[in-house]
Design a protein around this motif. Structure first.
Motif, mmCIF file in Angstrom:
data_model
loop_
_atom_site.group_PDB
_atom_site.id
_atom_site.type_symbol
_atom_site.label_atom_id
_atom_site.label_comp_id
_atom_site.label_asym_id
_atom_site.label_seq_id
_atom_site.Cartn_x
_atom_site.Cartn_y
_atom_site.Cartn_z
ATOM 1 N N VAL A 188 39.758 36.190 37.952
ATOM 2 C CA VAL A 188 39.263 35.094 38.789
ATOM 3 C C VAL A 188 38.713 34.021 37.854
ATOM 4 C CG1 VAL A 188 37.631 34.420 40.597
ATOM 5 C CG2 VAL A 188 38.600 36.736 40.589
ATOM 6 N N LEU A 189 39.060 32.771 38.104
ATOM 7 C CA LEU A 189 38.514 31.673 37.309
ATOM 8 C C LEU A 189 37.858 30.654 38.228
ATOM 9 C CD1 LEU A 189 38.194 30.251 34.546
ATOM 10 C CD2 LEU A 189 40.307 29.009 35.072
ATOM 11 N N LYS B 103 38.514 39.127 49.261
ATOM 12 C CA LYS B 103 37.728 39.639 50.382
ATOM 13 C C LYS B 103 36.248 39.327 50.187
ATOM 14 C CE LYS B 103 36.336 43.980 52.610
ATOM 15 N NZ LYS B 103 36.469 45.474 52.582
ATOM 16 N N GLY B 104 35.747 39.576 48.979
ATOM 17 C CA GLY B 104 34.334 39.339 48.710
ATOM 18 C C GLY B 104 33.931 37.886 48.834
ATOM 19 N N LEU B 105 34.828 36.996 48.424
ATOM 20 C CA LEU B 105 34.530 35.564 48.472
ATOM 21 C C LEU B 105 34.920 34.924 49.800
ATOM 22 C CD1 LEU B 105 35.595 34.501 44.866
ATOM 23 C CD2 LEU B 105 33.304 34.986 45.707
ATOM 24 N N GLY B 106 35.699 35.655 50.589
ATOM 25 C CA GLY B 106 36.095 35.132 51.897
ATOM 26 C C GLY B 106 37.097 34.012 51.831
ATOM 27 N N ILE B 107 37.927 34.011 50.790
ATOM 28 C CA ILE B 107 38.949 32.977 50.641
ATOM 29 C C ILE B 107 40.258 33.631 50.222
ATOM 30 C CG2 ILE B 107 37.344 31.101 50.075
ATOM 31 C CD1 ILE B 107 38.030 31.532 47.128
ATOM 32 N N LYS C 36 25.514 35.211 40.832
ATOM 33 C CA LYS C 36 24.955 35.384 42.165
ATOM 34 C C LYS C 36 25.940 35.078 43.280
ATOM 35 C CE LYS C 36 20.668 34.307 44.659
ATOM 36 N NZ LYS C 36 19.350 33.621 44.545
ATOM 37 N N GLN C 37 26.816 34.100 43.067
ATOM 38 C CA GLN C 37 27.684 33.636 44.157
ATOM 39 C C GLN C 37 29.134 34.081 44.043
ATOM 40 O OE1 GLN C 37 26.344 29.526 43.320
ATOM 41 N NE2 GLN C 37 25.970 29.362 45.524
ATOM 42 N N VAL C 38 29.511 34.653 42.908
ATOM 43 C CA VAL C 38 30.895 35.093 42.725
ATOM 44 C C VAL C 38 30.937 36.603 42.454
ATOM 45 C CG1 VAL C 38 33.050 34.773 41.431
ATOM 46 C CG2 VAL C 38 31.536 32.820 41.867
ATOM 47 N N LEU D 177 31.434 42.441 44.021
ATOM 48 C CA LEU D 177 30.984 43.818 43.770
ATOM 49 C C LEU D 177 30.477 44.467 45.054
ATOM 50 C CD1 LEU D 177 29.177 43.148 40.378
ATOM 51 C CD2 LEU D 177 31.321 44.403 40.705
ATOM 52 N N ALA D 178 29.844 43.667 45.917
ATOM 53 C CA ALA D 178 29.367 44.191 47.189
ATOM 54 C C ALA D 178 30.533 44.616 48.073
ATOM 55 C CB ALA D 178 28.515 43.151 47.892
ATOM 56 N N ALA D 179 31.646 43.894 47.997
ATOM 57 C CA ALA D 179 32.817 44.221 48.801
ATOM 58 C C ALA D 179 33.452 45.529 48.392
ATOM 59 C CB ALA D 179 33.846 43.090 48.703
#
Length: 307
Positions: A251-252, A275-279, A296-298, A303-305
């Motif tokens: 991911v970049l 999935k984690g980023l919703g895009i 925090k945002q990526v 990792l939570a997903a």
């Protein structure tokens, strides 16, 4: 007396370099545990770090690729083995970090400082107070430079009131406005000459969600226009880098500081990341307004997903 290596993560950014340099100086100043501390780096220095160290007359840390058996180390700005060197088992005596705790394990107790602040250098600056020391003007300048680049001039959502207060204090000491100084440091990067490979590989970390190997990189700029005109080259460089590191996906984030957001690109097996980023994966990438922090945002939602 032992010589202890102090270093940040692979593909070091300014925070990884300056936290290692100044922390090693601080530990030597107080003769901590009677050891000698030596700053090292796990890769080439960022342009802004090299420029600052030259300007203030501080030697660049030695670049290393591994540690030998019996070598003691202090980790700064990371704690995960995938982001460090070979030979860490039994070597780590201390950690100063501001990231999640990953696969870290030791056989014996150690000094471990991990705080949810915007920069590892903010923690190092606080350690001066804890150890009853006053940073020199040079040390204050190096710490401030990394605090500002790591928090994107205090705009990142990882920025805390502690970071703001410490930045103001160090800025006052060296006679600069922290944000203006930080922008000067950031603009010392030769952004116009970055190749696609450099955009991909200069600031990238390996994560291992759900047993896979996922690289997450970030290229920071004040104008994403040039990068968006190189999408095909960047995607080719992403595929090559992932193959070289034996990663499943990459991911970049092309992060535009002025527009305060990131264009996100995927290559390889990135279903979990999407999935984690919703895009979804789109050829030109997906613009995510307000996304400035990889940590925090990526990385965190990806990792939570996986849980």
């Amino acid at each position: 007396m032992s010589t202890v290596y102090v270093f940040g993560h692979k593909n070091p950014d300014n925070d990884a370099i300056m936290s290692a340099v100044v922390l090693s100086q601080l530990l030597n100043q107080v003769n901590y545990d009677g050891n000698e501390y030596k700053a090292c780096a796990l890769g080439a220095l960022p342009a802004e770090s090299a420029k600052l160290l030259t300007e203030v007359g501080v030697a660049e840390p030695e670049q290393i690729e591994s540690v030998e058996a019996g070598q003691l180390v202090v980790l700064t700005d990371h704690n995960e083995s995938a982001q460090s060197v070979e030979g860490l088992k039994g070597a780590v005596v201390a950690v100063v970090d501001h990231h999640r705790i990953g696969d870290f394990e030791t056989a014996a107790p150690l000094h471990y400082i991990c705080l949810p602040w915007g920069s590892s250098c903010t923690i190092v600056a606080k350690l001066f107070e804890v150890l009853g020391q006053q940073p020199t003007d040079v040390q204050a300048k190096l710490l401030l430079s990394a605090m500002m680049t790591d928090t994107l001039m205090l705009k990142s959502p990882t920025t805390t009131d502690v970071d703001r207060a410490m930045a103001a204090k160090l800025g006052q000491q060296v006679g600069v406005d922290p944000v203006k100084f930080g922008m000067e440091v950031f603009l010392s990067r030769p952004s116009g000459s970055f190749t696609a490979a450099e955009m991909v590989g200069n600031d990238i970390k390996m994560f291992e969600p759900a047993g896979s190997k996922l690289l997450i990189g970030q290229y920071e700029t004040v104008d994403k226009t040039r990068a968006l005109g190189m999408i095909d080259e960047i995607r080719e460089a992403m595929r090559a880098y992932a193959a070289d590191k034996d990663a499943d996906g990459i991911v970049l984030c092309v992060t535009d500081i002025m527009e305060e957001g990131s264009q996100v690109l995927f290559e390889g097996d990135t279903e979990l990341a999407q999935k984690g980023l919703g895009i979804a994966d789109e050829h030109d990438g997906v613009w995510m307004p307000g996304v400035l922090s990889r940590k925090k945002q990526v990385a965190a939602p990806i990792l939570a997903a996986a849980e």
